[in-house]
Design an enzyme around this catalytic site. Sequence first.
Site, short mmCIF file in Angstrom:
data_model
loop_
_atom_site.label_atom_id
_atom_site.label_comp_id
_atom_site.label_asym_id
_atom_site.label_seq_id
_atom_site.Cartn_x
_atom_site.Cartn_y
_atom_site.Cartn_z
N GLY A 35 0.84 -1.20 0.00
CA GLY A 35 0.00 0.00 0.00
C GLY A 35 0.87 1.24 0.00
N GLU A 36 0.37 2.31 0.59
CA GLU A 36 1.07 3.58 0.72
C GLU A 36 1.21 4.33 -0.61
OE1 GLU A 36 4.93 3.04 2.51
OE2 GLU A 36 4.14 2.03 4.28
N GLY A 37 0.78 3.74 -1.72
CA GLY A 37 1.06 4.30 -3.02
C GLY A 37 2.37 3.79 -3.59
#
Length: 336
Positions: free
Chosen positions: A303-305
């Site tokens: 995640g997190e980009g």
Amino acid sequence: MLPELNDLNAFRAALAAAPGPDATAAQGAAERNGQLTKPPGALGRLEDLAIWYAGWRGDARPQIAAPQVIVFAGNHGVTAQGVSAFPSEVTVQMVMNFEHGGAAINQLARAAGAAMDVHALDLDNPTADFTQAPAMTEAELLDALRTGWQAVDPQADLLVVGEMGIGNTTPAAAIACALFGGDAADWTGRGTGVDDAGLTNKTRVVAEGVALHKSEDGLEILRCLGGREIAAMAGAIAAARILRIPVILDGFICTAAAACLWRLSDTALDHAVAGHQSAEAAHGAVLAKLGKEPLLSLGLRLGEGSGGALAINILKSAVACHSGMATFAEAGVSDG
């Protein structure tokens, strides 16, 4: 300029009225591509990406100079159901890590030359447990959409949105199930690493939430089953659509947010490409439903980009070749 979001109807109207790509720029980019010093199609998908990007930026010979990465964070009441291997306190701790530059996304954004912003959304007030009630009120959904809407830099020329929220693969799975049908087990994965018993419990939670909040409407599904950070990502992706800023989608949770927009309008994601296919099992299925072929598949599940940020350099390379290469005429090379 972005219109004001005074209510959810304004959001719907703005998305419905969003402009398409510049056909003249796309045609010019296609013509330039045919004149570059290479055999036709030799750069494969990079050629298509450059032409696509040129159309959205309205420039047949574009540059990528100002990419933006935005990470949204939120907490989820559904974690009370034991759906995550980590406590919600980790969300706050990770936001601090983002702000101090210590997370993977900080390194990947820096490597891609992207500005990075972090927005924490009311972390002390988790959304409601969606097995008991809608996750958000209409006012809470609007506030979250507006946070994403306002977070996009109008001067950016590429956008990646990411998230942090312990337990948020559960709402993402519920959103996917509500949007695309099938059984909860088809869309529910291990997230941060729950064991077999945890996966069974998580699947039950997803099934109960979807059964309680039946809807065909993308915003209503987002309100009832989503989270603040998921809604904020949707708001940012929609704002980028209106501003003609191309978007690189991240993983399963980001793609679930984007899918809510797709349900509102089948052209809502024309400005977006899939940065990668994550290791979360259902991500590939959601991408297939959206007709998005991932640029990368590296087994990421952070995640997190992170996957979207990693793909910035793929798109940068496509545009650099397109705009920087010489044509046959410029190079004095015979085109055959």
